[in-house]
Design an enzyme around this catalytic site. Structure first.
Site, PDB file in Angstrom:
ATOM      1  N   GLU A  17      40.399  55.506 -52.962  1.00 49.21           N
ATOM      2  CA  GLU A  17      40.803  54.124 -52.662  1.00 49.21           C
ATOM      3  C   GLU A  17      40.621  53.252 -53.909  1.00 49.21           C
ATOM      4  O   GLU A  17      41.489  52.477 -54.276  1.00 49.21           O
ATOM      5  CB  GLU A  17      39.945  53.582 -51.509  1.00 49.21           C
ATOM      6  CG  GLU A  17      40.588  52.430 -50.795  1.00 49.21           C
ATOM      7  CD  GLU A  17      39.678  51.877 -49.708  1.00 49.21           C
ATOM      8  OE1 GLU A  17      39.961  50.757 -49.246  1.00 49.21           O
ATOM      9  OE2 GLU A  17      38.692  52.561 -49.348  1.00 49.21           O
ATOM     10  N   ARG A  20      28.545  69.188 -48.763  1.00 52.22           N
ATOM     11  CA  ARG A  20      28.389  69.592 -47.361  1.00 52.22           C
ATOM     12  C   ARG A  20      29.267  70.778 -46.995  1.00 52.22           C
ATOM     13  O   ARG A  20      28.985  71.491 -46.031  1.00 52.22           O
ATOM     14  CB  ARG A  20      28.603  68.391 -46.431  1.00 52.22           C
ATOM     15  CG  ARG A  20      27.438  67.396 -46.503  1.00 52.22           C
ATOM     16  CD  ARG A  20      27.629  66.255 -45.539  1.00 52.22           C
ATOM     17  NE  ARG A  20      28.789  65.460 -45.845  1.00 52.22           N
ATOM     18  CZ  ARG A  20      28.807  64.414 -46.659  1.00 52.22           C
ATOM     19  NH1 ARG A  20      27.688  64.029 -47.248  1.00 52.22           N
ATOM     20  NH2 ARG A  20      29.910  63.751 -46.899  1.00 52.22           N
TER      21      ARG A  20
HETATM   22  P1  AMP Z   1      38.954  62.808 -47.905  1.00 55.60           P
HETATM   23  O1  AMP Z   1      39.200  63.288 -49.307  1.00 55.60           O
HETATM   24  O2  AMP Z   1      39.336  61.376 -47.718  1.00 55.60           O
HETATM   25  O3  AMP Z   1      39.562  63.725 -46.872  1.00 55.60           O
HETATM   26  O4  AMP Z   1      37.378  62.816 -47.696  1.00 55.60           O
HETATM   27  C1  AMP Z   1      36.710  64.003 -47.418  1.00 55.60           C
HETATM   28  C2  AMP Z   1      35.372  64.084 -48.095  1.00 55.60           C
HETATM   29  O5  AMP Z   1      34.649  62.859 -48.051  1.00 55.60           O
HETATM   30  C3  AMP Z   1      34.530  65.127 -47.395  1.00 55.60           C
HETATM   31  O6  AMP Z   1      33.884  65.921 -48.373  1.00 55.60           O
HETATM   32  C4  AMP Z   1      33.552  64.327 -46.556  1.00 55.60           C
HETATM   33  O7  AMP Z   1      32.262  64.891 -46.622  1.00 55.60           O
HETATM   34  C5  AMP Z   1      33.562  62.920 -47.153  1.00 55.60           C
HETATM   35  N1  AMP Z   1      33.795  61.884 -46.117  1.00 55.60           N
HETATM   36  C6  AMP Z   1      34.893  61.071 -46.031  1.00 55.60           C
HETATM   37  N2  AMP Z   1      34.788  60.216 -45.005  1.00 55.60           N
HETATM   38  C7  AMP Z   1      33.608  60.475 -44.405  1.00 55.60           C
HETATM   39  C8  AMP Z   1      32.920  59.938 -43.255  1.00 55.60           C
HETATM   40  N3  AMP Z   1      33.438  58.944 -42.512  1.00 55.60           N
HETATM   41  N4  AMP Z   1      31.728  60.475 -42.917  1.00 55.60           N
HETATM   42  C9  AMP Z   1      31.190  61.475 -43.648  1.00 55.60           C
HETATM   43  N5  AMP Z   1      31.775  62.015 -44.725  1.00 55.60           N
HETATM   44  C10 AMP Z   1      32.965  61.534 -45.120  1.00 55.60           C
END
Ligand code: AMP
Length: 173
Positions: A98, A61
């Site tokens: 996680e 995305r």
């Molecule tokens: P993080 O590494 O935990 O910051 O997760 C970010 C990545 O996971 C991004 O590329 C987001 O597209 C996806 N992501 C994580 N949580 C969500 C959520 N609640 N809704 C949509 N995409 C998410």
């Protein structure tokens, strides 16, 4: 007006892809020409403060917003992808999830010579993905200058993982 229109076009999908996660679905926003344009304008506005050479988008995305933003600002675009997708020589970075871990890759010649890079993804959650992407760009000789997101899940404190890089997000929860 854009802020509202943008937030209205982000759909909450509970328990996707697994129980307990509220997925932020951006497809209604992408479908709406005004909302999509509003996001790119907003990101471009936020990015103006930082001189940079390239936009880096994170699969998948991050490509949607990163590529449109690069075109808007007259910059090149470099992709960070999941393992095994990039055809040329790559550098890799792994990060903890996680449960288990994940890896992302970039072409080694994507930002050579100290190119300044604006880092783009759709959403900042825990910050693990973006932190790894920042490391990756540094590894290949690039200089990350700022991070731009459409959405920030502020309650997860992802910013903390991004060091002292400026972080912009258009919609916060
Ligand atoms: P993080 O590494 O935990 O910051 O997760 C970010 C990545 O996971 C991004 O590329 C987001 O597209 C996806 N992501 C994580 N949580 C969500 C959520 N609640 N809704 C949509 N995409 C998410």
């Amino acid at each position: 007006m854009e802020e509202n229109l943008i937030a209205e076009r982000i759909r909450d999908v509970p328990d996707f892809p697994k129980k307990g996660i509220v997925f932020k679905d951006i497809t209604p926003l992408l479908q709406d020409a005004k909302a999509f344009a509003g996001v790119i304008d907003g990101m471009a506005e936020g990015a103006k403060a930082y001189p940079f050479d390239l936009v880096c988008g994170i699969e998948s995305r991050g490509f949607l917003f990163g590529a449109a933003l690069a075109k808007e600002l007259g910059k090149g675009f470099i992709p960070i992808r999941k393992p095994g997708k990039l055809p040329w020589k790559t550098a890799a970075e792994s990060y903890e999830l996680e449960y288990g871990s994940d890896t992302i890759e970039i072409h080694v010649d994507a930002a050579s010579g100290g190119k300044r890079v604006l880092m783009v993804d759709d959403l900042l959650a825990t910050g693990g993905t973006m932190a790894a992407a920042i490391k990756l760009v540094k590894k290949i000789g690039g200089v990350p200058v700022a991070c731009a997101f459409l959405i920030e899940l502020g309650f997860l404190n992802g910013r903390k993982k991004l060091g002292d890089l400026p972080v912009h997000a258009l919609v916060r929860y």
